[in-house]
Design a protein around this motif. Structure first.
Motif, PDB file in Angstrom:
ATOM      1  N   THR A   4     -10.431   2.292  -6.282  1.00 21.21           N
ATOM      2  CA  THR A   4      -9.996   3.305  -5.324  1.00 21.21           C
ATOM      3  C   THR A   4     -10.053   4.635  -6.067  1.00 21.21           C
ATOM      4  O   THR A   4      -9.975   4.665  -7.307  1.00 21.21           O
ATOM      5  N   SER A  22      -6.530   1.849  -1.364  1.00 19.71           N
ATOM      6  CA  SER A  22      -5.782   3.009  -1.833  1.00 19.71           C
ATOM      7  C   SER A  22      -4.290   2.747  -1.649  1.00 19.71           C
ATOM      8  O   SER A  22      -3.860   2.134  -0.674  1.00 19.71           O
ATOM      9  N   GLY A  23      -3.507   3.167  -2.611  1.00 17.06           N
ATOM     10  CA  GLY A  23      -2.079   2.881  -2.587  1.00 17.06           C
ATOM     11  C   GLY A  23      -1.719   1.534  -3.174  1.00 17.06           C
ATOM     12  O   GLY A  23      -0.540   1.199  -3.298  1.00 17.06           O
ATOM     13  N   ALA A  24      -2.735   0.744  -3.533  1.00 23.20           N
ATOM     14  CA  ALA A  24      -2.494  -0.568  -4.134  1.00 23.20           C
ATOM     15  C   ALA A  24      -2.147  -0.412  -5.615  1.00 23.20           C
ATOM     16  O   ALA A  24      -2.347   0.635  -6.227  1.00 23.20           O
ATOM     17  N   ASP A  48      -8.376   5.641   5.414  1.00 21.73           N
ATOM     18  CA  ASP A  48      -8.380   4.235   5.821  1.00 21.73           C
ATOM     19  C   ASP A  48      -8.875   3.314   4.717  1.00 21.73           C
ATOM     20  O   ASP A  48      -9.266   2.177   4.982  1.00 21.73           O
ATOM     21  N   ASP A  49      -8.855   3.775   3.468  1.00 23.59           N
ATOM     22  CA  ASP A  49      -9.248   2.940   2.341  1.00 23.59           C
ATOM     23  C   ASP A  49      -8.180   1.874   2.125  1.00 23.59           C
ATOM     24  O   ASP A  49      -7.048   2.187   1.754  1.00 23.59           O
ATOM     25  N   ASP A  86       7.475   4.277  -4.986  1.00 22.27           N
ATOM     26  CA  ASP A  86       6.606   4.891  -3.982  1.00 22.27           C
ATOM     27  C   ASP A  86       7.301   6.193  -3.592  1.00 22.27           C
ATOM     28  O   ASP A  86       8.345   6.179  -2.933  1.00 22.27           O
ATOM     29  N   ARG A 119      -2.344   6.405  -1.554  1.00 27.72           N
ATOM     30  CA  ARG A 119      -2.979   6.034  -0.281  1.00 27.72           C
ATOM     31  C   ARG A 119      -3.731   7.224   0.302  1.00 27.72           C
ATOM     32  O   ARG A 119      -3.190   8.333   0.395  1.00 27.72           O
ATOM     33  N   GLN A 133       0.867  -1.177   0.000  1.00 27.30           N
ATOM     34  CA  GLN A 133       0.000   0.000   0.000  1.00 27.30           C
ATOM     35  C   GLN A 133       0.904   1.228   0.000  1.00 27.30           C
ATOM     36  O   GLN A 133       1.369   1.678   1.038  1.00 27.30           O
ATOM     37  N   CYS A 134       1.157   1.734  -1.188  1.00 33.17           N
ATOM     38  CA  CYS A 134       2.122   2.821  -1.361  1.00 33.17           C
ATOM     39  C   CYS A 134       1.519   4.166  -0.946  1.00 33.17           C
ATOM     40  O   CYS A 134       0.323   4.387  -1.060  1.00 33.17           O
ATOM     41  N   GLY A 135       2.405   5.046  -0.492  1.00 34.51           N
ATOM     42  CA  GLY A 135       1.969   6.414  -0.228  1.00 34.51           C
ATOM     43  C   GLY A 135       1.522   7.080  -1.521  1.00 34.51           C
ATOM     44  O   GLY A 135       0.404   7.587  -1.629  1.00 34.51           O
ATOM     45  N   SER A 150      -1.618   3.624  -7.495  1.00 30.62           N
ATOM     46  CA  SER A 150      -2.569   4.542  -6.867  1.00 30.62           C
ATOM     47  C   SER A 150      -1.953   5.195  -5.637  1.00 30.62           C
ATOM     48  O   SER A 150      -0.826   4.887  -5.236  1.00 30.62           O
TER      49      SER A 150
END
Length: 300
Positions: free
Chosen positions: A251, A280-282, A276-277, A36, A273, A16-18, A271
């Protein structure tokens, strides 16, 4: 081409990337690489094994490009060359290829890629995008820059440069500004011999479509795929600038897309982040029914 069935969008890995950015398909390794930005990492996902690896970076890397002996990275203070990474081994020391003179200290490189001839293009931006400062520039790293160790700006007055891509024949360059006050994609005629863009015109006014224009890719048909940030879509536009198709991403903030896979028929989407999704970041993979083009390698 008619698209009658919405394709399946699958998540790859569990990272889960920033800010997941600059996905690049490495055909020799059958692997996807991306960066990332705020977490200062280089990521890799192998298509056949599903294995993921990551390596810490000394600076934020906005975009990456394949090089004959590693990876070119446009970071905070310039263009660097990283040696080929190996799983479980720390990334070797980076070699500085060129330095950039920012307008102010709180800036970094953002979106970029190589043109069809292997010149590395990358744009810069002010970190705090809420300021809306048009201090970003688009730089070209080529053989001259490699000799002098300094990159010069080709286009200025940018806030958040994004969406850089080239037509299959290399004669059209695309560039977007994803800031809310701009939301525009431009097309340029591109001199493939000198690496010079000219005849700038509006290609897409993204105010008329869902999402702000973020990272992009071009498919083998010459259509332009761009992430609709904040809207959760990847849009496909024809070479005439007509919206042809939109694919929903699970997302709201897709960041950049790239074609890859053994047949170049998979569209990978990174994507950002948010909150709290959990998605997101995936990074996602979808087979849209078209193929992409091999990503060029840096040539000096």
């Amino acid at each position: 081409m008619a698209f009658n069935v919405e394709p399946l969008v699958e998540r790859i890995g569990s990272m889960q990337c920033g800010v997941g950015e600059s996905p690049v398909w490495h055909a020799g390794e059958q692997a996807l690489y991306w960066t990332d930005i705020p977490d200062r990492k280089l990521w890799c996902w192998n298509f056949f094994s599903g294995q993921t690896n990551s390596w810490p970076l000394p600076e934020m890397a906005g975009c990456i490009a394949m090089a004959p002996n590693g990876w070119a990275m446009a970071m905070e203070t310039g263009i660097f060359l990283a040696p080929p990474p190996s799983a479980g081994i720390a990334l070797g020391p980076l070699q500085r290829l060129a330095t950039v003179a920012h307008a102010r200290p709180d800036m970094r490189f953002n979106d970029g890629r190589c043109d069809r001839q292997g010149r590395f293009w990358a744009g810069t931006m002010v970190l705090d995008t809420s300021l809306g400062l048009p201090l970003g520039k688009l730089y070209r790293f080529d053989a001259d820059a490699a000799r002098t160790g300094r990159v010069d700006a080709v286009i200025d007055d940018l806030i958040v440069p994004n969406g850089l891509a080239f037509s299959p024949d290399g004669k059209t360059m695309y560039l977007s500004d994803s800031h809310a006050s701009r939301q525009t994609v431009w097309a340029f005629d591109y001199d493939v011999d000198t690496g010079t863009p000219h005849n700038r015109r509006v290609f897409i006014d993204m105010n008329a479509h869902p999402g702000r224009p973020d990272g992009a890719a071009v498919d083998a048909d010459g259509c332009y795929w761009i992430c609709g940030n904040d809207a959760g879509f990847v849009h496909r536009f024809t070479p005439a600038g007509r919206l042809d198709r939109s694919i929903a991403i699970p997302t709201s903030k897709p960041a950049m897309c790239a074609f890859g896979g053994p047949g170049l028929d998979t569209l990978f989407v990174t994507s950002i982040r948010i909150g709290d999704d959990p998605l997101s970041g995936a990074t996602f993979a979808v087979r849209p029914g078209v193929t992409g083009l091999p990503e060029p390698v840096l040539h000096l």
